[in-house]
Design a protein around this motif. Sequence first.
Motif, mmCIF file in Angstrom:
data_model
loop_
_atom_site.group_PDB
_atom_site.id
_atom_site.type_symbol
_atom_site.label_atom_id
_atom_site.label_comp_id
_atom_site.label_asym_id
_atom_site.label_seq_id
_atom_site.Cartn_x
_atom_site.Cartn_y
_atom_site.Cartn_z
ATOM 1 N N ASP A 430 0.823 -1.207 0.000
ATOM 2 C CA ASP A 430 0.000 0.000 0.000
ATOM 3 C C ASP A 430 0.858 1.259 0.000
ATOM 4 O OD1 ASP A 430 -2.664 -1.256 0.243
ATOM 5 O OD2 ASP A 430 -1.869 -1.979 2.156
ATOM 6 N N THR A 431 0.456 2.221 -0.836
ATOM 7 C CA THR A 431 1.116 3.518 -0.883
ATOM 8 C C THR A 431 0.673 4.371 0.299
ATOM 9 O OG1 THR A 431 1.218 3.444 -3.297
ATOM 10 C CG2 THR A 431 1.461 5.603 -2.258
ATOM 11 N N VAL A 432 1.621 5.061 0.917
ATOM 12 C CA VAL A 432 1.326 5.945 2.041
ATOM 13 C C VAL A 432 1.146 7.355 1.491
ATOM 14 C CG1 VAL A 432 2.153 6.885 4.221
ATOM 15 C CG2 VAL A 432 2.633 4.496 3.627
ATOM 16 N N SER A 433 -0.067 7.920 1.673
ATOM 17 C CA SER A 433 -0.351 9.242 1.131
ATOM 18 C C SER A 433 -0.575 10.297 2.196
ATOM 19 C CB SER A 433 -1.574 9.179 0.211
ATOM 20 O OG SER A 433 -2.704 8.696 0.924
ATOM 21 N N SER A 434 -0.794 9.879 3.456
ATOM 22 C CA SER A 434 -1.069 10.833 4.526
ATOM 23 C C SER A 434 -0.724 10.209 5.866
ATOM 24 C CB SER A 434 -2.540 11.258 4.521
ATOM 25 O OG SER A 434 -3.374 10.149 4.842
ATOM 26 N N VAL A 435 -0.681 11.054 6.898
ATOM 27 C CA VAL A 435 -0.419 10.559 8.240
ATOM 28 C C VAL A 435 -1.548 9.643 8.696
ATOM 29 C CG1 VAL A 435 -0.140 11.231 10.658
ATOM 30 C CG2 VAL A 435 0.997 12.550 8.861
ATOM 31 N N GLU A 436 -2.796 10.010 8.359
ATOM 32 C CA GLU A 436 -3.932 9.184 8.765
ATOM 33 C C GLU A 436 -3.857 7.793 8.134
ATOM 34 O OE1 GLU A 436 -4.106 12.196 7.581
ATOM 35 O OE2 GLU A 436 -4.888 13.383 9.263
ATOM 36 N N GLN A 437 -3.507 7.739 6.837
ATOM 37 C CA GLN A 437 -3.402 6.442 6.190
ATOM 38 C C GLN A 437 -2.251 5.638 6.774
ATOM 39 O OE1 GLN A 437 -2.238 6.432 2.114
ATOM 40 N NE2 GLN A 437 -3.144 4.438 1.682
ATOM 41 N N TYR A 438 -1.152 6.323 7.079
ATOM 42 C CA TYR A 438 -0.016 5.644 7.702
ATOM 43 C C TYR A 438 -0.441 4.976 9.008
ATOM 44 C CZ TYR A 438 4.180 5.176 10.576
ATOM 45 O OH TYR A 438 5.150 4.695 11.421
ATOM 46 N N ARG A 439 -1.187 5.718 9.855
ATOM 47 C CA ARG A 439 -1.637 5.153 11.127
ATOM 48 C C ARG A 439 -2.519 3.935 10.899
ATOM 49 N NH1 ARG A 439 -3.494 10.967 13.575
ATOM 50 N NH2 ARG A 439 -1.463 11.669 14.377
#
Length: 469
Positions: A430-439
């Motif tokens: 999965d590509t990380v696009s934001s801090v929220e998605q990272y979490r």
Amino acid sequence: MPQIAFRAPWRVYRFGLVSLMGLMCLMAWVASTQARSLPDFTALVEEHSPAVVKITTQGTVNAGQRTPYGDDVPDIFRDFFERRMPQERDVRAMGSGFVISEDGYILTNNHVVENADNIYVRLNDRREFTAEVIGTDPRSDLALLKVDADDLPYLEFADSDTVKVGEWVLAIGSPFGLDYSVSSGIVSAMGRSIPGPNNDTYVPFIQTDVAINPGNSGGPLFNLDGEVVGINSQIYTRSGGSIGLSFAIPSNLAKEVVAQLKDGGHVQRGWLGVAIQDISRDLALSMGLKKPTGAIVTSMEPDGPAAKSDLRISDIILEYNGRDISSSGDLPPLVGRTKPGKNVSMVVMRRGEKQTIEVEVGLLPDSYGEVAGRQSGGESSSGDPLGLTVEALPDNADEEGVLIRQVARDSVAAEAGLRPGDVISQLGYDTVSSVEQYRSLVRDLPNDKPVAVRFLRQGQPAFTTLTLK
């Protein structure tokens, strides 16, 4: 009884003497057999050494603008010093080469003739010529020269793809200026990947234990048939002399370079526009591979050939145009030797499944732009199960991801080698696009299973793996 006691030791002694003589005869026979099995290079040297040449060059290089006192000289004195320092200095170089055609074409290393104003070629019969440069190729470290002569002795190229590890090879050259010195050894390995002047790896070197020293550069590496299998180019040394690690440019690559230098004076190479790296054991496991093999794509040039195809970042290239890719060093030589504009097929591993994709190979540019650095800013997250504190990238960042602000000591991320300033752009598939998605992705990470992480360090992409306990 006394008679028996007397005869027994004699029989033992006689038996031991006979056994010793038999052993000595056996050892002599083995030595003789081994001597007969070793190659005799005398005929090869007599027949082919006349085509080997000694090359000397003269030239000048810019001595630079620095004074011997560094950069701390006040401006009022700087002109005084610089006007009295020579801005150019004479340089001389020495190397080897060999004639490849009777009309005077000569092959040598690029580094032998680099920065040369005058190039002199001396043959085995003491004739000396002034050579002109037809073309050079720094990426392969080859240079094609021409002298005004006819009916010269010349050498034939062998098929370097048939060279086997363990076979005998022989070098002729001028180490330390000692003309026409001969040394022999065996092929130690094939396809060695050694970074070139642009940190590229377009030459799959032949490694040997032949004694190669300064001055051997550009000389031929022969097989037992007297054919050239390689051009001696580099050595690995701690003392400046041979320690049994020498590297030669394969003859098949040299033939292709010579043909292009003759035709246009320069070399065109194929280009995919990707950055790749090797596969570790954990990375292979996380990507669905049974063993660490292939080359994983870490980034792509936005307008490069790969970006215009179906190839994706994190794909693992397993085959290129029918050739297996065991490590990242196998791919650049194959791509470089592909004619620009040709369509080739590649087998890749994507999300645990093999796929075949087509890509039109482009022309390798002469230079590359540097990746711009990134500045941090925006929302941040506190420490997480990985031991990271991350924050969002600015809106004008070139790639998506999150910036690592802190790495907890002895954390999972620290064990994986991540550092503050790295940018995480992908977790697993999965590509990380934001801090929220990272979490969200971190919360779903499995335990006790390696997960691939794509990150950028100083603009350069790479992969690593981390494992939650």
